[in-house]
Design a protein around this motif. Structure first.
Motif, PDB file in Angstrom:
ATOM      1  N   LYS A 226       0.821  -1.212   0.000  1.00 45.50           N
ATOM      2  CA  LYS A 226       0.000   0.000   0.000  1.00 45.50           C
ATOM      3  C   LYS A 226       0.856   1.264   0.000  1.00 45.50           C
ATOM      4  O   LYS A 226       0.357   2.351  -0.292  1.00 45.50           O
ATOM      5  N   ALA A 227       2.144   1.098   0.321  1.00 47.45           N
ATOM      6  CA  ALA A 227       3.038   2.251   0.343  1.00 47.45           C
ATOM      7  C   ALA A 227       3.593   2.589  -1.037  1.00 47.45           C
ATOM      8  O   ALA A 227       4.304   3.574  -1.207  1.00 47.45           O
ATOM      9  N   ALA A 228       3.263   1.765  -2.036  1.00 45.08           N
ATOM     10  CA  ALA A 228       3.736   2.042  -3.388  1.00 45.08           C
ATOM     11  C   ALA A 228       3.157   3.371  -3.863  1.00 45.08           C
ATOM     12  O   ALA A 228       1.948   3.599  -3.796  1.00 45.08           O
ATOM     13  N   ASN A 229       4.016   4.234  -4.334  1.00 45.35           N
ATOM     14  CA  ASN A 229       3.603   5.574  -4.762  1.00 45.35           C
ATOM     15  C   ASN A 229       3.410   5.577  -6.275  1.00 45.35           C
ATOM     16  O   ASN A 229       4.372   5.518  -7.026  1.00 45.35           O
ATOM     17  N   GLY A 230       2.162   5.652  -6.716  1.00 47.16           N
ATOM     18  CA  GLY A 230       1.896   5.641  -8.152  1.00 47.16           C
ATOM     19  C   GLY A 230       2.397   4.381  -8.820  1.00 47.16           C
ATOM     20  O   GLY A 230       2.967   4.427  -9.902  1.00 47.16           O
ATOM     21  N   LYS A 231       2.183   3.269  -8.154  1.00 45.14           N
ATOM     22  CA  LYS A 231       2.628   1.960  -8.636  1.00 45.14           C
ATOM     23  C   LYS A 231       4.159   1.830  -8.716  1.00 45.14           C
ATOM     24  O   LYS A 231       4.681   1.007  -9.461  1.00 45.14           O
ATOM     25  N   ILE A 232       4.866   2.637  -7.945  1.00 48.88           N
ATOM     26  CA  ILE A 232       6.326   2.545  -7.897  1.00 48.88           C
ATOM     27  C   ILE A 232       6.728   1.827  -6.612  1.00 48.88           C
ATOM     28  O   ILE A 232       6.448   2.289  -5.501  1.00 48.88           O
ATOM     29  N   ILE A 233       7.359   0.672  -6.769  1.00 46.38           N
ATOM     30  CA  ILE A 233       7.810  -0.096  -5.619  1.00 46.38           C
ATOM     31  C   ILE A 233       9.054   0.572  -5.041  1.00 46.38           C
ATOM     32  O   ILE A 233      10.005   0.880  -5.762  1.00 46.38           O
ATOM     33  N   ASN A 234       9.054   0.811  -3.740  1.00 43.36           N
ATOM     34  CA  ASN A 234      10.215   1.414  -3.096  1.00 43.36           C
ATOM     35  C   ASN A 234      10.584   0.610  -1.851  1.00 43.36           C
ATOM     36  O   ASN A 234       9.999  -0.444  -1.584  1.00 43.36           O
ATOM     37  N   GLN A 235      11.539   1.097  -1.092  1.00 48.79           N
ATOM     38  CA  GLN A 235      12.024   0.340   0.072  1.00 48.79           C
ATOM     39  C   GLN A 235      10.954   0.156   1.137  1.00 48.79           C
ATOM     40  O   GLN A 235      11.050  -0.750   1.957  1.00 48.79           O
TER      41      GLN A 235
END
Length: 255
Positions: A226-235
């Motif tokens: 749910k923390a993905a920003n605009g479908k961008i996977i991050n740490q």
């Protein structure tokens, strides 16, 4: 020539079937029947050639039949348009996966848990690799992108030399898939570091075990984060690696 053809297809089919699977057992029994039929031919050369041709023809289609139906639609459905941060760049997960699987047929290995690990690399650049774990029906369980690990410990060397760009990024939608398949992925990683085609158990056992004892640059991410920003996977989407036994041999993975 026919004997060599039968041998090559038989080994490839066994690898596709996997150790201890029903498909493997059927293949072993069928090969025993073939050998008995050869013996019945005795010294009749025409009979021997006919039996060998028939079995070679059968074996040539077995691997294709055992190959799970991994296709772009399955990869696209699982990747879901996600992107990830690769250094300073934002990269399409699906595009990067396809870069590391740009060859045919893709190497594959049936795993002890019944899944199949499929992998590939970018033509003329084996440092860009991709992998997928699918079930026998082709449903994706896990995807991975791999950079900078291939042949990091070539024959004759004793020190593992992984560069700063070396990484294995794994992507799941169900964290249980990570626990189920991580042992096999660690073994595949060791095989890639050694250049694949290792005899372990066997003459290469010490090298295989030495690599598995090293810290491997594996990181896992949850695509349902749910923390993905605009479908961008991050740490923020990273998930901890479960503790798993090293009970899968790097010797399973051949190219």
């Amino acid at each position: 020539m026919l004997d060599s053809t039968v041998g090559v297809h038989y080994v490839r089919d066994l690898r596709a079937a996997g150790v201890g699977t029903p498909q493997c057992k059927d293949l072993l029994e069928s090969h025993k029947a073939y050998e008995k039929e050869l013996q019945r031919c005795g010294s009749n050369g025409d009979c021997v050639l006919k039996v060998m041709r028939n079995w070679a023809g059968t074996l040539s289609h077995v691997e294709d039949r055992l190959r799970p139906p991994l296709d772009e639609a399955a990869l696209k459905k699982f990747a879901g348009g996600m992107k990830f941060l690769d250094g300073q760049q934002t990269v399409s997960l699906l595009k990067r996966l396809k870069q590391g699987m740009d060859l045919y047929p893709l190497p594959q290995m049936a795993l002890p848990n019944g899944n199949v690990l499929v992998w590939g690399f970018q033509p003329h650049n084996a440092q860009v690799q991709s992998l997928a774990v699918v079930n026998r029906q082709g449903a994706v369980q896990l995807l991975g992108i791999v950079d900078g690990i291939y042949l990091a410990l070539p024959s004759g060397k004793t020190r593992l030399d992984l560069g700063t760009d070396a990484k294995i990024a794994l992507f799941v939608r169900d964290p249980s898939a990570l626990a189920q398949n991580l042992s096999a992925i660690r073994a595949w990683t060791a095989a890639s570091i050694l250049g694949f085609n290792q005899n372990c158990p066997g003459k290469d056992q010490a090298r295989c075990q030495a690599v598995l004892k090293q810290p491997l640059p594996i990181q896992a991410y949850n695509l349902n984060c749910k923390a993905a920003n605009g479908k961008i996977i991050n740490q923020h989407c990273a998930i901890p690696l479960p503790q798993v036994p090293d009970n899968v041999s790097p010797g399973l993975f051949w190219q």
